[in-house]
Motif scaffolding. Structure first.
Motif, PDB file in Angstrom:
ATOM      1  N   LEU A  30       0.832  -1.206   0.000  1.00 33.72           N
ATOM      2  CA  LEU A  30       0.000   0.000   0.000  1.00 33.72           C
ATOM      3  C   LEU A  30       0.867   1.256   0.000  1.00 33.72           C
ATOM      4  O   LEU A  30       2.086   1.192   0.118  1.00 33.72           O
ATOM      5  CB  LEU A  30      -0.935  -0.017   1.208  1.00 33.72           C
ATOM      6  CG  LEU A  30      -1.804  -1.274   1.376  1.00 33.72           C
ATOM      7  CD1 LEU A  30      -2.781  -1.095   2.537  1.00 33.72           C
ATOM      8  CD2 LEU A  30      -2.536  -1.631   0.094  1.00 33.72           C
ATOM      9  N   ARG A  40      -3.761   4.938   1.783  1.00 36.62           N
ATOM     10  CA  ARG A  40      -3.690   3.514   2.121  1.00 36.62           C
ATOM     11  C   ARG A  40      -5.090   2.926   2.282  1.00 36.62           C
ATOM     12  O   ARG A  40      -5.365   1.815   1.815  1.00 36.62           O
ATOM     13  CB  ARG A  40      -2.868   3.308   3.398  1.00 36.62           C
ATOM     14  CG  ARG A  40      -1.373   3.385   3.192  1.00 36.62           C
ATOM     15  CD  ARG A  40      -0.608   3.041   4.444  1.00 36.62           C
ATOM     16  NE  ARG A  40      -0.593   4.125   5.406  1.00 36.62           N
ATOM     17  CZ  ARG A  40       0.240   5.147   5.372  1.00 36.62           C
ATOM     18  NH1 ARG A  40       1.114   5.250   4.386  1.00 36.62           N
ATOM     19  NH2 ARG A  40       0.212   6.096   6.294  1.00 36.62           N
ATOM     20  N   ASN A  41      -5.960   3.679   2.941  1.00 42.01           N
ATOM     21  CA  ASN A  41      -7.337   3.216   3.087  1.00 42.01           C
ATOM     22  C   ASN A  41      -7.999   3.053   1.721  1.00 42.01           C
ATOM     23  O   ASN A  41      -8.727   2.081   1.480  1.00 42.01           O
ATOM     24  CB  ASN A  41      -8.141   4.195   3.949  1.00 42.01           C
ATOM     25  CG  ASN A  41      -7.639   4.263   5.379  1.00 42.01           C
ATOM     26  OD1 ASN A  41      -6.999   3.328   5.866  1.00 42.01           O
ATOM     27  ND2 ASN A  41      -7.923   5.365   6.056  1.00 42.01           N
ATOM     28  N   TYR A  44      -6.745  -0.069  -0.035  1.00 42.71           N
ATOM     29  CA  TYR A  44      -7.404  -1.267   0.485  1.00 42.71           C
ATOM     30  C   TYR A  44      -8.770  -1.462  -0.171  1.00 42.71           C
ATOM     31  O   TYR A  44      -9.086  -2.557  -0.649  1.00 42.71           O
ATOM     32  CB  TYR A  44      -7.549  -1.165   2.007  1.00 42.71           C
ATOM     33  CG  TYR A  44      -8.559  -2.140   2.564  1.00 42.71           C
ATOM     34  CD1 TYR A  44      -8.226  -3.481   2.775  1.00 42.71           C
ATOM     35  CD2 TYR A  44      -9.864  -1.724   2.860  1.00 42.71           C
ATOM     36  CE1 TYR A  44      -9.159  -4.381   3.265  1.00 42.71           C
ATOM     37  CE2 TYR A  44     -10.793  -2.626   3.352  1.00 42.71           C
ATOM     38  CZ  TYR A  44     -10.446  -3.945   3.552  1.00 42.71           C
ATOM     39  OH  TYR A  44     -11.382  -4.828   4.020  1.00 42.71           O
ATOM     40  N   HIS A  45      -9.564  -0.412  -0.207  1.00 42.76           N
ATOM     41  CA  HIS A  45     -10.917  -0.537  -0.760  1.00 42.76           C
ATOM     42  C   HIS A  45     -10.887  -0.813  -2.265  1.00 42.76           C
ATOM     43  O   HIS A  45     -11.759  -1.528  -2.782  1.00 42.76           O
ATOM     44  CB  HIS A  45     -11.728   0.720  -0.459  1.00 42.76           C
ATOM     45  CG  HIS A  45     -12.148   0.819   0.977  1.00 42.76           C
ATOM     46  ND1 HIS A  45     -13.110  -0.003   1.523  1.00 42.76           N
ATOM     47  CD2 HIS A  45     -11.705   1.622   1.989  1.00 42.76           C
ATOM     48  CE1 HIS A  45     -13.260   0.296   2.808  1.00 42.76           C
ATOM     49  NE2 HIS A  45     -12.422   1.274   3.109  1.00 42.76           N
ATOM     50  N   PHE A  80      -4.879 -11.433   4.624  1.00 38.69           N
ATOM     51  CA  PHE A  80      -4.434 -10.221   3.934  1.00 38.69           C
ATOM     52  C   PHE A  80      -3.110  -9.807   4.573  1.00 38.69           C
ATOM     53  O   PHE A  80      -3.060  -9.496   5.753  1.00 38.69           O
ATOM     54  CB  PHE A  80      -5.484  -9.122   4.099  1.00 38.69           C
ATOM     55  CG  PHE A  80      -5.398  -8.008   3.089  1.00 38.69           C
ATOM     56  CD1 PHE A  80      -4.324  -7.133   3.078  1.00 38.69           C
ATOM     57  CD2 PHE A  80      -6.403  -7.828   2.153  1.00 38.69           C
ATOM     58  CE1 PHE A  80      -4.254  -6.108   2.152  1.00 38.69           C
ATOM     59  CE2 PHE A  80      -6.345  -6.813   1.212  1.00 38.69           C
ATOM     60  CZ  PHE A  80      -5.270  -5.945   1.217  1.00 38.69           C
ATOM     61  N   LEU A  84       1.918  -3.158   4.342  1.00 38.92           N
ATOM     62  CA  LEU A  84       0.722  -2.317   4.333  1.00 38.92           C
ATOM     63  C   LEU A  84       1.059  -0.854   4.603  1.00 38.92           C
ATOM     64  O   LEU A  84       0.217   0.021   4.398  1.00 38.92           O
ATOM     65  CB  LEU A  84      -0.295  -2.844   5.342  1.00 38.92           C
ATOM     66  CG  LEU A  84      -0.673  -4.328   5.173  1.00 38.92           C
ATOM     67  CD1 LEU A  84      -1.813  -4.695   6.111  1.00 38.92           C
ATOM     68  CD2 LEU A  84      -1.025  -4.658   3.730  1.00 38.92           C
ATOM     69  N   CYS A 125     -11.068   0.893   7.213  1.00 37.75           N
ATOM     70  CA  CYS A 125     -10.551  -0.221   6.409  1.00 37.75           C
ATOM     71  C   CYS A 125     -10.465  -1.471   7.287  1.00 37.75           C
ATOM     72  O   CYS A 125     -10.510  -1.390   8.511  1.00 37.75           O
ATOM     73  CB  CYS A 125      -9.181   0.101   5.797  1.00 37.75           C
ATOM     74  SG  CYS A 125      -7.882   0.381   7.018  1.00 37.75           S
ATOM     75  N   PHE A 126     -10.336  -2.627   6.630  1.00 37.17           N
ATOM     76  CA  PHE A 126     -10.169  -3.915   7.307  1.00 37.17           C
ATOM     77  C   PHE A 126     -11.269  -4.175   8.353  1.00 37.17           C
ATOM     78  O   PHE A 126     -11.005  -4.686   9.440  1.00 37.17           O
ATOM     79  CB  PHE A 126      -8.787  -4.019   7.956  1.00 37.17           C
ATOM     80  CG  PHE A 126      -7.667  -4.133   6.961  1.00 37.17           C
ATOM     81  CD1 PHE A 126      -7.373  -5.348   6.363  1.00 37.17           C
ATOM     82  CD2 PHE A 126      -6.923  -3.018   6.599  1.00 37.17           C
ATOM     83  CE1 PHE A 126      -6.352  -5.460   5.436  1.00 37.17           C
ATOM     84  CE2 PHE A 126      -5.905  -3.112   5.666  1.00 37.17           C
ATOM     85  CZ  PHE A 126      -5.610  -4.339   5.083  1.00 37.17           C
TER      86      PHE A 126
END
Length: 286
Positions: A30, A40-41, A44-45, A80, A84, A125-126
């Motif tokens: 990321l 980064r968020n 992720y999406h 995952f 990151l 996220c996550f």
């Protein structure tokens, strides 16, 4: 297998089905730097929404018609991992405070500033992913070929737990994380790889019927026809309830070793006194 490009970063994933339970492993890199937390968020999406998997040779036409292409969150068990790149929400003035806590191994004083944990708590996220308690030093930033953090290079890179392994399961009680640690043996990077070991118990159907179904599907693939000729109806006799498989690579470079207990039946193996299959998988993140 699939991949998603997120600018100069991205992700690669692999999936498989084991006796009706689906697994997906995503390795991602990321966006870097402390100030790029929102990016980064978004990375992720994008990975979660854009990564789609083609149908395998074992997917029937009926399944292709009735189902859309699988995405990451469609699987029963998701792992995952990767760089990151989440950092500590601390400015450079706190750098020596961070080093002081690292020297005393007081990880709790630092992990409360971790951007990934904060993002998970906020639902950025996550969502619903799990992570074991971190009990190892920050995995970034080291001087290559040493175990020393990078200092005095004018960049003031704040140490952080950039390298992580998270997981998600529809039935969490079936997953046990055996350990979660960093590996100091690898020194050719400014990161230290992270290792996780998981034990997953999954339901196993009647193996006699399952084997017959899989052989019927495999027989349509010409490359495997000759291998299937050795299986006849006699091979399918007997009762089955479960089989145990263990995969435990000894190092990031080594091949996984698999072992299964065997029975008189030549196609599968000995019946174990449980109606579940135990899969041990060791995962590396770097």
């Amino acid at each position: 297998m699939n991949l998603v490009d997120t600018g100069n970063k991205g992700a690669v994933a692999i999936r498989f089905n084991l006796f009706g339970s689906s697994f997906c492993f995503v390795n991602a890199h990321l966006a870097a730097h402390r100030e790029n937390n929102s990016q980064r968020n978004s990375d992720y999406h994008r990975i979660i929404s854009k990564m789609q998997f083609r149908y395998s040779p074992f997917t029937s036409n009926a399944e292709k018609t009735s189902q859309r292409a699988a995405r990451v969150l469609d699987h029963d068990y998701i792992f995952f991992l990767g760089d990151l790149n989440f950092r500590l929400n601390l400015n450079d003035e706190k750098l020596w405070m961070v080093y002081s806590n690292i020297s005393r191994k007081e990880w709790g004083n630092l992990i409360k500033y971790d951007q990934l944990n904060a993002a998970r708590e906020e639902g950025a996220c996550f969502t619903d992913f799990e992570e074991a308690i971190i009990s190892f030093p920050p995995t970034f930033k080291y001087m290559p070929k040493t175990d020393d953090y990078a200092t005095g290079d004018g960049k003031n890179r704040m140490p952080a737990w950039c390298d992580r392994i998270l997981w998600k399961a529809r039935e969490k009680h079936r997953v046990e994380q055996c350990f979660y640690k960093s590996t100091s043996d690898v020194v050719n990077s400014d990161h230290k790889p992270v290792t996780g070991s998981f034990s997953v118990l999954i339901p196993v159907p009647n193996l006699k019927n399952e084997a017959a179904t899989q052989i019927k599907r495999l027989s349509s693939i010409s490359a495997l026809n000759k291998r299937l000729e050795c299986y006849n109806e006699e091979d399918m006799n007997g009762s089955f309830s479960s089989i145990e498989v263990v995969a435990a690579p000894s190092s990031p470079q080594s091949d996984s070793t698999m072992r299964a207990s065997k029975e008189r039946n030549n196609l599968f193996g000995k019946v174990i006194g449980r109606k579940s299959l135990s899969l041990h998988k060791q995962v590396y993140s770097m």
